[in-house]
Design an enzyme around this catalytic site. Structure first.
Site: not given
Length: 317
Positions: A156-158, A178-180, A235-237, A266, A284
């Site tokens: 995605g953007r990041i 990614s999905r596609t 750096i996601a979740r 967390e 974080h």
């Protein structure tokens, strides 16, 4: 004037902008809200500005009959702490703040990549401890990033911002899952699964959204595929990575190291991770720059004002 509840202290610029348009109450605590506080916010206010770890679960919405609140303007791009389906079922809209966080979060990914591959955290601790005896040819040898293979889980953007930094800054080849397949400004290689991606790269960066669909996406199989010379950066979740599987992989030396900005439970961080020299741990810091947090806040302000003026929301979830 709509009544607004802000769940944490925010930068002064943001609060000043909000005070001009709303009857505002700012909660003074920096800790996440408790269940009773969240139900009260839904009963007593027209709009709420929550943030990470304010757990607006289905149970919270079920506890409030016909909420007065009609919008949760989340401060942050991630919104897995809000049950969006339950919110909409209760007549509460949800927005977030994408875009404002992209570059800062990508920068932290690069910070972690450099720190873990070049053993910077370990080296800093050595100097501070007084144990450094001076330079020598085989001291703390790490992995040179330039020219290596980057894997991005989530483009995605990041993810794309990370790809640009690594390709143009470090001449890294870019692989992703990614999905596609996605169009990119540089040559990239798409992989159909996280395990396939991990097997093809030297550094795997996790950049997918959080939530049920991505929980433990990076599991023992993916870490095994990354291999004993590979590094993981998240750096996601925190719950995208199976933390128990990560600890097991590190202890068995199935991967070379990890750089983490987020954690599964967390702010709790397992003692095992804290004790390891091959793991870099940050609190974080993804968006922790004043101008970035101000920008995030102003996006939330835009969403709140759009709602107040009965206009289309800027960033509906």
């Amino acid at each position: 004037m709509l009544k607004l509840f802000v769940t944490r202290p925010l930068p002064e610029k943001v609060l000043n902008a909000l005070s001009e348009r709303f009857e505002m109450t700012v909660r003074s605590s920096e800790l996440p809200m408790e269940f009773d506080e969240m139900t009260a916010s839904l009963r007593d206010y027209d709009v709420v500005l929550p943030t990470l770890r304010d757990l607006y679960s289905a149970e919270v919405f079920a506890a409030v009959d016909q909420p007065r609140c009609k919008l949760l303007a989340n401060f942050g791009v991630g919104f897995n702490h809000i049950d969006v389906a339950a919110a909409k079922g209760a007549g509460v809209l949800v927005t977030n703040t994408p875009g404002a966080v992209t570059d800062a979060t990508a920068d932290i990914a690069l910070t972690l990549m450099l720190m873990v591959t070049r053993r910077a955290g370990e080296g800093e601790r050595l100097v501070r401890s007084g144990g450094w005896t001076g330079w020598h040819p085989t001291q703390m040898l790490g992995m040179h990033l330039t020219g290596k293979r980057l894997g991005i889980l989530g483009m995605g953007r990041i993810g794309q911002a990370i790809a640009r930094r690594c390709h143009y800054g470090f001449d890294m080849t870019v692989h992703y899952c990614s999905r596609t397949p996605k169009e990119a400004v540089m040559e990239t290689s798409w992989h159909k699964s996280a395990a396939e991606l991990a097997a093809a790269v030297d550094v795997l960066v996790v950049a997918v959204p959080g939530g049920a669909e991505t929980r433990h996406l990076v599991d023992a199989e993916v870490l095994k595929a990354l291999g004993p010379n590979g590094y993981l950066v998240n750096i996601a979740r925190g719950d995208v990575v199976d933390e128990a599987a990560l600890i097991a992989a590190l202890e068995a030396r199935k991967i070379a190291g990890a750089g983490l900005d987020v954690y599964e439970n967390e702010p709790e961080v397992p003692e095992t991770l804290m004790a390891r020299s091959d793991v870099v741990l940050l609190p974080h810091l993804g968006t922790a720059a004043l101008e970035v947090r101000e920008a995030m806040g102003m996006v939330a302000v835009e969403n709140l004002i759009a709602f107040a003026e009965v206009r289309e929301l800027v960033n509906p979830v």
